[in-house]
Design a protein around this motif. Structure first.
Motif, PDB file in Angstrom:
ATOM      1  N   LYS A  19     -47.227  23.282 -51.994  1.00 33.89           N
ATOM      2  CA  LYS A  19     -47.587  24.504 -52.243  1.00 33.89           C
ATOM      3  C   LYS A  19     -46.639  24.178 -54.397  1.00 33.89           C
ATOM      4  O   LYS A  19     -47.773  24.993 -54.804  1.00 33.89           O
ATOM      5  CB  LYS A  19     -46.026  25.396 -51.042  1.00 33.89           C
ATOM      6  N   ASP A  78     -34.720  27.617 -47.995  1.00 30.10           N
ATOM      7  CA  ASP A  78     -34.207  28.112 -46.422  1.00 30.10           C
ATOM      8  C   ASP A  78     -34.695  27.531 -45.466  1.00 30.10           C
ATOM      9  O   ASP A  78     -33.122  27.451 -44.437  1.00 30.10           O
ATOM     10  CB  ASP A  78     -34.979  29.827 -47.039  1.00 30.10           C
ATOM     11  N   ASN A 138     -28.703  27.481 -49.952  1.00 36.41           N
ATOM     12  CA  ASN A 138     -29.347  27.425 -50.810  1.00 36.41           C
ATOM     13  C   ASN A 138     -29.477  27.753 -51.917  1.00 36.41           C
ATOM     14  O   ASN A 138     -30.263  27.284 -53.199  1.00 36.41           O
ATOM     15  CB  ASN A 138     -30.551  28.556 -50.361  1.00 36.41           C
ATOM     16  N   ARG A 184     -41.989  31.368 -61.602  1.00 36.31           N
ATOM     17  CA  ARG A 184     -42.073  31.392 -60.302  1.00 36.31           C
ATOM     18  C   ARG A 184     -41.400  30.094 -59.277  1.00 36.31           C
ATOM     19  O   ARG A 184     -41.243  30.521 -58.154  1.00 36.31           O
ATOM     20  CB  ARG A 184     -43.863  30.763 -59.704  1.00 36.31           C
ATOM     21  N   GLU A 244     -38.782  29.386 -59.849  1.00 34.99           N
ATOM     22  CA  GLU A 244     -36.853  29.552 -60.140  1.00 34.99           C
ATOM     23  C   GLU A 244     -37.786  30.951 -59.090  1.00 34.99           C
ATOM     24  O   GLU A 244     -36.112  31.298 -57.906  1.00 34.99           O
ATOM     25  CB  GLU A 244     -36.611  29.659 -61.562  1.00 34.99           C
ATOM     26  N   MET A 245     -38.505  31.255 -59.217  1.00 36.62           N
ATOM     27  CA  MET A 245     -37.823  33.158 -58.833  1.00 36.62           C
ATOM     28  C   MET A 245     -37.910  32.456 -56.911  1.00 36.62           C
ATOM     29  O   MET A 245     -37.423  33.422 -56.148  1.00 36.62           O
ATOM     30  CB  MET A 245     -38.862  33.668 -58.595  1.00 36.62           C
ATOM     31  N   ASN A 246     -38.797  31.468 -56.656  1.00 33.86           N
ATOM     32  CA  ASN A 246     -38.614  31.292 -54.875  1.00 33.86           C
ATOM     33  C   ASN A 246     -37.904  30.216 -54.491  1.00 33.86           C
ATOM     34  O   ASN A 246     -38.486  29.395 -53.419  1.00 33.86           O
ATOM     35  CB  ASN A 246     -40.510  31.109 -54.746  1.00 33.86           C
ATOM     36  N   SER A 279     -35.323  23.245 -58.493  1.00 34.37           N
ATOM     37  CA  SER A 279     -35.910  24.018 -59.974  1.00 34.37           C
ATOM     38  C   SER A 279     -35.729  22.499 -61.491  1.00 34.37           C
ATOM     39  O   SER A 279     -36.145  22.947 -62.077  1.00 34.37           O
ATOM     40  CB  SER A 279     -35.396  25.155 -60.699  1.00 34.37           C
ATOM     41  N   SER A 290     -35.999  30.544 -51.185  1.00 37.74           N
ATOM     42  CA  SER A 290     -36.474  30.506 -50.336  1.00 37.74           C
ATOM     43  C   SER A 290     -37.001  29.745 -49.439  1.00 37.74           C
ATOM     44  O   SER A 290     -37.969  28.966 -48.584  1.00 37.74           O
ATOM     45  CB  SER A 290     -38.332  32.381 -50.081  1.00 37.74           C
ATOM     46  N   LEU A 291     -37.668  28.951 -50.411  1.00 42.50           N
ATOM     47  CA  LEU A 291     -38.467  27.859 -50.486  1.00 42.50           C
ATOM     48  C   LEU A 291     -37.609  26.476 -49.599  1.00 42.50           C
ATOM     49  O   LEU A 291     -38.077  25.806 -48.786  1.00 42.50           O
ATOM     50  CB  LEU A 291     -39.114  26.500 -51.685  1.00 42.50           C
ATOM     51  N   TRP A 296     -49.729  26.094 -56.586  1.00 41.90           N
ATOM     52  CA  TRP A 296     -49.708  26.856 -57.457  1.00 41.90           C
ATOM     53  C   TRP A 296     -50.539  26.377 -59.567  1.00 41.90           C
ATOM     54  O   TRP A 296     -50.529  26.932 -59.759  1.00 41.90           O
ATOM     55  CB  TRP A 296     -47.693  26.862 -57.935  1.00 41.90           C
TER      56      TRP A 296
END
Length: 315
Positions: free
Chosen positions: A72, A110, A121, A100, A102-104, A129, A107-108, A76
């Motif tokens: 993934k 999790d 997490n 992107r 850092e923001m995700n 990151s 959730s990556l 990107w």
């Protein structure tokens, strides 16, 4: 090697602790150092004599998820092309890519975590990151590589990754990580962070040389490669898909011109050693001296609950 988190854990966002060169010794005596160096040794043993895996067949669900995660991140890069700018190095589009990430990041990670460790997490995401470069300086180096190793170490301590996974992690997941970092370096013209130039092993990496040399210790048959032959660009290219060490040499040839013994003098001198075992032992010693005990690198390393800046626990 301590590779398991304590029972009741209060996870935190990791923070830097080595604020002065005098604290490097506290770092080398810490539980975090013990765990990370233990991981380097464990993965080194797991890689011995094994070629890189081309697919995820036979891997655990967790290692397959890590490969998918890295895939993934790779996509990107395609979605965020470099921008037109005057300077040659440090394309600012990397900052968009890293933002992107850092923001995700939480959730990556999790899907990897069992319910009792979901709160980890926020801790693990910091190491993920940090594993792909610095957005401000637009550079990448062994400190970022160390952060990704710390990410893997945290997963080991939570027992997400088990000892049976180590071979797949080092021979499948880590090569996939290298693919992403190399694509970042070439796409965004990233600067090498803290490079020693011709006096360093490599502008960007170190761990794939350790684990990659371990892969070659017991290589035989068609894959039998003598240390003296790895500076040959044809040998490196032919074996790059099977052995991390050779993929590193192949990447150097893609990025640099001129005689190998001039732009990669340390590697060239290593090719004079008689066995991969001697090379492997020497690289581990060099890693401790050139990466793990260097203040300019360790000052950026953050500590939390899983990798604490506390004295090593007695076994």
């Amino acid at each position: 090697m301590m590779m398991e988190a304590p029972g009741a854990v209060q996870f935190v966002v990791p923070r830097r602790e080595v604020t002065d060169a005098s604290l490097v010794e506290s770092w080398t005596n810490s539980q975090a150092y013990s765990d990370i160096f233990g991981l380097v040794q464990a993965f080194n043993e797991a890689a011995k004599g094994k070629a890189c895996q081309k697919d995820s067949e036979g891997n655990s669900e967790e290692t397959r998820h890590l490969v998918d995660l890295l895939s993934k991140l790779d996509k990107w890069i395609d979605e965020i092309p470099p921008i037109d700018q005057p300077q040659r190095f440090g394309n600012k589009a990397f900052r968009t890519w890293h933002e992107r990430l850092e923001m995700n990041a939480m959730s990556l990670v999790d899907p990897l975590l069992p319910d009792k460790y979901k709160d980890a997490n926020k801790e693990i995401a910091v190491y993920l990151s940090g594993g792909f470069g610095n957005a401000t300086r637009i550079d990448y180096g062994t400190g970022h590589e160390l952060s990704f190793a710390a990410f893997l170490c945290c997963l080991c301590k939570l027992r997400v990754l088990k000892e049976d996974d180590f071979g797949s992690v080092v021979c499948r997941v880590f090569p996939a990580y290298l693919d992403v970092t190399r694509k970042l370096q070439s796409t965004y013209n990233m600067e090498p962070a803290g490079s020693q130039g011709v006096w360093g092993l490599d502008d960007f990496q170190f761990l794939p040389y350790i684990w990659g040399s371990s892969q070659l210790i017991e290589s035989s048959g068609r894959s039998k490669i003598e240390p003296s032959s790895f500076p040959d660009p044809k040998v490196a290219n032919f074996n790059a898909g099977d052995f991390m060490f050779m993929s590193c040499i192949d990447f150097i040839y893609k990025m640099k011109t001129g005689p190998f013994n001039e732009h990669s003098s340390i590697l060239y001198s290593i090719s004079g050693l008689p066995t991969w075992s001697k090379i492997n032992k020497g690289l581990i010693k060099m890693y401790k001296g050139e990466v793990l005990t260097k203040f300019p690198i360790i000052q950026h390393f953050p500590f939390g609950t899983l990798l604490p800046f506390t004295p090593k626990r007695q076994q």
